[in-house]
Design an enzyme around this catalytic site. Structure first.
Site, PDB file in Angstrom:
ATOM      1  N   SER A  67      -0.705   6.632  10.901  1.00  0.00           N
ATOM      2  CA  SER A  67      -2.105   6.931  11.216  1.00  0.00           C
ATOM      3  C   SER A  67      -2.836   7.426   9.968  1.00  0.00           C
ATOM      4  O   SER A  67      -4.008   7.114   9.751  1.00  0.00           O
ATOM      5  CB  SER A  67      -2.207   7.950  12.357  1.00  0.00           C
ATOM      6  OG  SER A  67      -1.579   9.153  11.971  1.00  0.00           O
TER       7      SER A  67
ATOM      8  N   ARG B 204       2.527   0.407  19.350  1.00  0.00           N
ATOM      9  CA  ARG B 204       3.123   0.169  20.676  1.00  0.00           C
ATOM     10  C   ARG B 204       2.068   0.236  21.778  1.00  0.00           C
ATOM     11  O   ARG B 204       2.051  -0.591  22.661  1.00  0.00           O
ATOM     12  CB  ARG B 204       4.205   1.228  20.936  1.00  0.00           C
ATOM     13  CG  ARG B 204       5.577   0.789  20.526  1.00  0.00           C
ATOM     14  CD  ARG B 204       6.570   1.509  21.433  1.00  0.00           C
ATOM     15  NE  ARG B 204       7.933   1.244  21.041  1.00  0.00           N
ATOM     16  CZ  ARG B 204       8.803   2.192  20.749  1.00  0.00           C
ATOM     17  NH1 ARG B 204       8.433   3.466  20.784  1.00  0.00           N
ATOM     18  NH2 ARG B 204      10.026   1.885  20.438  1.00  0.00           N
TER      19      ARG B 204
ATOM     20  N   LYS C 177      14.006   5.684   5.025  1.00  0.00           N
ATOM     21  CA  LYS C 177      15.242   5.968   4.257  1.00  0.00           C
ATOM     22  C   LYS C 177      16.496   5.541   5.006  1.00  0.00           C
ATOM     23  O   LYS C 177      17.478   5.109   4.393  1.00  0.00           O
ATOM     24  CB  LYS C 177      15.362   7.454   3.913  1.00  0.00           C
ATOM     25  CG  LYS C 177      15.202   8.397   5.089  1.00  0.00           C
ATOM     26  CD  LYS C 177      13.917   9.112   4.978  1.00  0.00           C
ATOM     27  CE  LYS C 177      13.412   9.622   6.293  1.00  0.00           C
ATOM     28  NZ  LYS C 177      12.172  10.364   6.125  1.00  0.00           N
TER      29      LYS C 177
ATOM     30  N   GLY D 171       8.986  12.628   0.393  1.00  0.00           N
ATOM     31  CA  GLY D 171       7.582  12.455   0.774  1.00  0.00           C
ATOM     32  C   GLY D 171       6.660  12.162  -0.393  1.00  0.00           C
ATOM     33  O   GLY D 171       6.823  11.159  -1.094  1.00  0.00           O
TER      34      GLY D 171
ATOM     35  N   LYS E 193      18.781   9.995   2.035  1.00  0.00           N
ATOM     36  CA  LYS E 193      18.024  10.182   0.787  1.00  0.00           C
ATOM     37  C   LYS E 193      18.988  10.308  -0.402  1.00  0.00           C
ATOM     38  O   LYS E 193      18.730   9.758  -1.483  1.00  0.00           O
ATOM     39  CB  LYS E 193      17.126  11.407   0.906  1.00  0.00           C
ATOM     40  CG  LYS E 193      15.991  11.199   1.908  1.00  0.00           C
ATOM     41  CD  LYS E 193      15.322  12.509   2.289  1.00  0.00           C
ATOM     42  CE  LYS E 193      14.131  12.263   3.214  1.00  0.00           C
ATOM     43  NZ  LYS E 193      13.622  13.496   3.824  1.00  0.00           N
TER      44      LYS E 193
ATOM     45  N   GLY F  76       5.360  15.311   6.222  1.00  0.00           N
ATOM     46  CA  GLY F  76       4.020  15.460   6.784  1.00  0.00           C
ATOM     47  C   GLY F  76       3.231  14.168   6.621  1.00  0.00           C
ATOM     48  O   GLY F  76       3.493  13.380   5.712  1.00  0.00           O
TER      49      GLY F  76
HETATM   50  N1  NAD Z   1       6.905  12.311   9.162  1.00  0.00           N
HETATM   51  C1  NAD Z   1       7.217  12.518   7.904  1.00  0.00           C
HETATM   52  O1  NAD Z   1       6.960  13.571   7.340  1.00  0.00           O
HETATM   53  C2  NAD Z   1       7.889  11.427   7.092  1.00  0.00           C
HETATM   54  C3  NAD Z   1       8.051  11.626   5.727  1.00  0.00           C
HETATM   55  C4  NAD Z   1       8.671  10.637   4.948  1.00  0.00           C
HETATM   56  C5  NAD Z   1       9.108   9.489   5.560  1.00  0.00           C
HETATM   57  N2  NAD Z   1       8.947   9.319   6.896  1.00  0.00           N
HETATM   58  C6  NAD Z   1       9.406   8.074   7.471  1.00  0.00           C
HETATM   59  O2  NAD Z   1       8.269   7.338   7.891  1.00  0.00           O
HETATM   60  C7  NAD Z   1       8.597   6.552   9.013  1.00  0.00           C
HETATM   61  C8  NAD Z   1       7.634   6.883  10.137  1.00  0.00           C
HETATM   62  O3  NAD Z   1       7.747   8.257  10.455  1.00  0.00           O
HETATM   63  P1  NAD Z   1       6.713   8.984  11.407  1.00  0.00           P
HETATM   64  O4  NAD Z   1       6.969  10.431  11.248  1.00  0.00           O
HETATM   65  O5  NAD Z   1       5.345   8.475  11.187  1.00  0.00           O
HETATM   66  O6  NAD Z   1       7.244   8.510  12.841  1.00  0.00           O
HETATM   67  P2  NAD Z   1       6.448   8.442  14.210  1.00  0.00           P
HETATM   68  O7  NAD Z   1       7.460   8.409  15.297  1.00  0.00           O
HETATM   69  O8  NAD Z   1       5.376   9.483  14.267  1.00  0.00           O
HETATM   70  O9  NAD Z   1       5.704   7.014  14.122  1.00  0.00           O
HETATM   71  C9  NAD Z   1       6.336   5.794  14.337  1.00  0.00           C
HETATM   72  C10 NAD Z   1       5.381   4.957  15.171  1.00  0.00           C
HETATM   73  O10 NAD Z   1       5.882   3.638  15.252  1.00  0.00           O
HETATM   74  C11 NAD Z   1       5.585   3.158  16.544  1.00  0.00           C
HETATM   75  N3  NAD Z   1       6.455   2.016  16.838  1.00  0.00           N
HETATM   76  C12 NAD Z   1       7.746   2.009  17.210  1.00  0.00           C
HETATM   77  N4  NAD Z   1       8.189   0.741  17.382  1.00  0.00           N
HETATM   78  C13 NAD Z   1       7.147  -0.071  17.090  1.00  0.00           C
HETATM   79  C14 NAD Z   1       6.969  -1.476  17.075  1.00  0.00           C
HETATM   80  N5  NAD Z   1       7.983  -2.301  17.383  1.00  0.00           N
HETATM   81  N6  NAD Z   1       5.767  -1.957  16.729  1.00  0.00           N
HETATM   82  C15 NAD Z   1       4.747  -1.146  16.412  1.00  0.00           C
HETATM   83  N7  NAD Z   1       4.848   0.207  16.408  1.00  0.00           N
HETATM   84  C16 NAD Z   1       6.037   0.719  16.752  1.00  0.00           C
HETATM   85  C17 NAD Z   1       5.802   4.342  17.453  1.00  0.00           C
HETATM   86  O11 NAD Z   1       5.113   4.172  18.672  1.00  0.00           O
HETATM   87  C18 NAD Z   1       5.231   5.474  16.603  1.00  0.00           C
HETATM   88  O12 NAD Z   1       3.847   5.682  16.866  1.00  0.00           O
HETATM   89  C19 NAD Z   1      10.070   6.821   9.301  1.00  0.00           C
HETATM   90  O13 NAD Z   1      10.871   5.877   8.640  1.00  0.00           O
HETATM   91  C20 NAD Z   1      10.281   8.193   8.687  1.00  0.00           C
HETATM   92  O14 NAD Z   1      11.615   8.420   8.324  1.00  0.00           O
HETATM   93  C21 NAD Z   1       8.339  10.249   7.676  1.00  0.00           C
HETATM   94  N1  HSE Z   2      12.065  14.546   8.605  1.00  0.00           N
HETATM   95  C1  HSE Z   2      11.928  14.482   7.189  1.00  0.00           C
HETATM   96  C2  HSE Z   2      10.631  13.812   6.846  1.00  0.00           C
HETATM   97  C3  HSE Z   2      10.563  13.485   5.402  1.00  0.00           C
HETATM   98  O1  HSE Z   2      11.433  12.463   5.083  1.00  0.00           O
HETATM   99  C4  HSE Z   2      11.963  15.880   6.634  1.00  0.00           C
HETATM  100  O2  HSE Z   2      11.978  16.844   7.400  1.00  0.00           O
HETATM  101  O3  HSE Z   2      12.017  16.057   5.424  1.00  0.00           O
HETATM  102 NA    NA Z   3       8.699  10.416  -2.912  1.00  0.00          NA
END
Ligand code: NAD
Ligand code: HSE
Ligand code: NA
EC number: 1.1.1.3
Length: 439
Positions: A21, A50, A108, A137, A208, A313
């Site tokens: 988002s 979704r 990751k 991040g 990682k 985040g």
């Molecule tokens: N949140 C963090 O701080 C953070 C930091 C670094 C990396 N990441 C990585 O980023 C990625 C996303 O993390 P997030 O925290 O945004 O997760 P999240 O669960 O908030 O978002 C994932 C979204 O993908 C959607 N989704 C699932 N299957 C789908 C499909 N087939 N088609 C379309 N949408 C679909 C879900 O409905 C959800 O809204 C992950 O790989 C996570 O490891 C997250």
């Molecule tokens: N869940 C992970 C998001 C960043 O990769 C964390 O807490 O660091």
């Molecule tokens: Na990084």
């Protein structure tokens, strides 16, 4: 899009959760500036989600529930994957790469398990694979390792790479917050993974570590090559024991080049591990609190470098995603490619049992003659040398606290088992590895 073209670079985003988002928001808000930086229009063409009804802030014309159609669409030049997980994301990204689309991912878990397969697909089609957001991040770390330090020999990469567990441990140490309360807060703030066991059991940090070790040592290191312990077993007693010796408790990812017996680089091995440690509060990593991450990189010519910043985040992670997106789009405009996989060194992985460690061990013991001798014998029998030992309390409250010198981890673990079997040891109340300096 043909090489060197200046037509629009069209972007498809998969997932619009915590990170996605923010990626979409920034892509829309900063469209003009991003276009100026890329040198061609950077056009958001589709966002796969979704449940479209939950994304009123995204223009309805961009939304689709068909991620498979987005990755297969020949009009889409770059796919940004922020869904997470292995399936269906692996197949989605392979489809995109196989037809030559660039891929930017924050995933990751997928990279640590299937990185070589993704790289092979990227290489075969001449496509880019970028993943700065996957480790620490917002902190620039992948690019410095893949590019800036590509001319140096990296010796060690060590740091705090999971925001959720660092947030939980910080809260437990500083405010005495309970484990569950701290985890709930980390989830509310968007740091924790959808399934927080990935964070608290160390899987996220291990993935990682695998990525960092692979890049740093030009060797394929997968998630299963990383020794892993999470924070679920870290108790208030461990934190109190650490405090007594001027330490705090951190979950560290440690990736090391371990010299072989003949000292030649070709005889080196790689160790990659994630586990809690007691570290002196004076250590720079000990001061990294909350969801912040920090990573030390030690390289032969560069010396010691430290990378510090928000490791999780939505918006911080989106910053790293957008940086990659600009890089991939620029490559397409210029008709070039970013770095490929570098795994030529193929160093062996050192088993955890052979890694040298120091342990801090607290024992509830009988307060009577011969107990100290029995305990010392258990260490001696395993060939482990004691650095310090002190007794606390008396009678039913008697406790021995032992800190060892460095010894192979297997010898230390077997010592702990011997101690637990001694009649005079009522309970082993705390066992944790200790780190003294940055080595
Ligand atoms: N949140 C963090 O701080 C953070 C930091 C670094 C990396 N990441 C990585 O980023 C990625 C996303 O993390 P997030 O925290 O945004 O997760 P999240 O669960 O908030 O978002 C994932 C979204 O993908 C959607 N989704 C699932 N299957 C789908 C499909 N087939 N088609 C379309 N949408 C679909 C879900 O409905 C959800 O809204 C992950 O790989 C996570 O490891 C997250
Ligand atoms: N869940 C992970 C998001 C960043 O990769 C964390 O807490 O660091
Ligand atoms: Na990084």
């Amino acid at each position: 899009m043909s090489a060197g073209s200046t037509r629009a670079v069209r972007v498809g985003v998969l997932g619009a959760g915590v990170v996605g988002s923010q990626v979409v928001r920034l892509l829309i808000e900063q469209a003009d500036e991003l276009t100026a930086r890329v040198g061609a229009t950077l056009e958001l063409a589709a966002v796969a989600v979704r449940r479209p009804e939950r994304h009123a802030d995204i223009p309805a014309a961009l939304l689709t529930t068909d991620a498979a159609a987005v990755v297969a669409d020949p009009e889409i030049d770059v796919v940004v994957e922020v869904i997470g997980g292995i399936e269906p994301t692996k197949d989605l990204l392979l489809t995109a790469l196989n037809r030559g689309a660039g891929v930017v991912t924050a995933n990751k878990a997928l990279l640590a398990e299937h990185g070589p397969q993704l790289y092979q697909a990227a290489d075969a089609a001449g496509a880019d694979l970028y993943y700065e957001a996957a480790v620490a991040g917002a902190i620039p770390l992948i690019r410095p390792l893949r590019e800036s330090l590509a001319g140096d020999r990296i010796q060690r990469i060590m740091g705090i790479v999971n925001g959720t567990t660092n947030f939980i441990l910080s809260a437990m140490v500083e405010s005495g917050m309970g484990y569950q309360e701290a985890l709930a807060e980390a989830t509310r703030l968007g740091y924790a993974e959808a399934d927080p066991t990935a964070d608290v059991d160390g899987f996220d940090a291990a993935a990682k570590a695998a990525i960092l070790a692979s890049i740093g040592f030009h060797t394929r290191v997968g998630a299963s090559d990383v020794y892993r312990e999470g924070i679920a077993a870290v108790s208030a007693a461990d934190i109190a024991a650490a405090r007594e010796i001027g330490c705090t408790v951190k979950l560290l990812a440690i990736c090391e080049r371990v010299p072989g017996p003949d000292g030649s680089p070709g005889g080196d091995a790689v160790s990659a591990r994630v586990h809690p440690v007691m570290m002196p509060t004076s250590h720079p990593l000990a001061t990294v609190d909350g969801a912040y991450n920090a990573v030390y990189v030690e390289a032969e010519a560069a010396g010691r470098l430290m990378f510090y910043g928000p490791g999780a985040g939505g918006a911080p992670t989106a910053s790293a995603v957008l940086g990659d997106l600009v890089a991939v789009a620029r490559n397409r405009v210029a008709g070039g490619r970013g770095p490929r996989e570098s795994s030529y060194a193929a160093l062996p992985i050192l088993p955890m049992g052979d890694v040298l460690a120091k342990y801090h061990i607290s024992l509830d013991v009988d307060d009577k003659a011969g107990v100290l001798a029995a305990v010392a014998t258990a260490f001696a029998d395993a060939g482990v040398s004691i650095s310090t030992v002190r007794q606390e309390g008396r009678g039913d409250d008697a406790r021995l606290v032992v800190v060892t010198h460095s010894a192979p981890d297997a010898a230390l673990a077997s010592t702990v088992r011997r101690l637990a079997d001694l009649d005079s040891v009522r309970a082993v109340t705390s066992v944790m590895r200790v780190t003294g300096d940055m080595r």
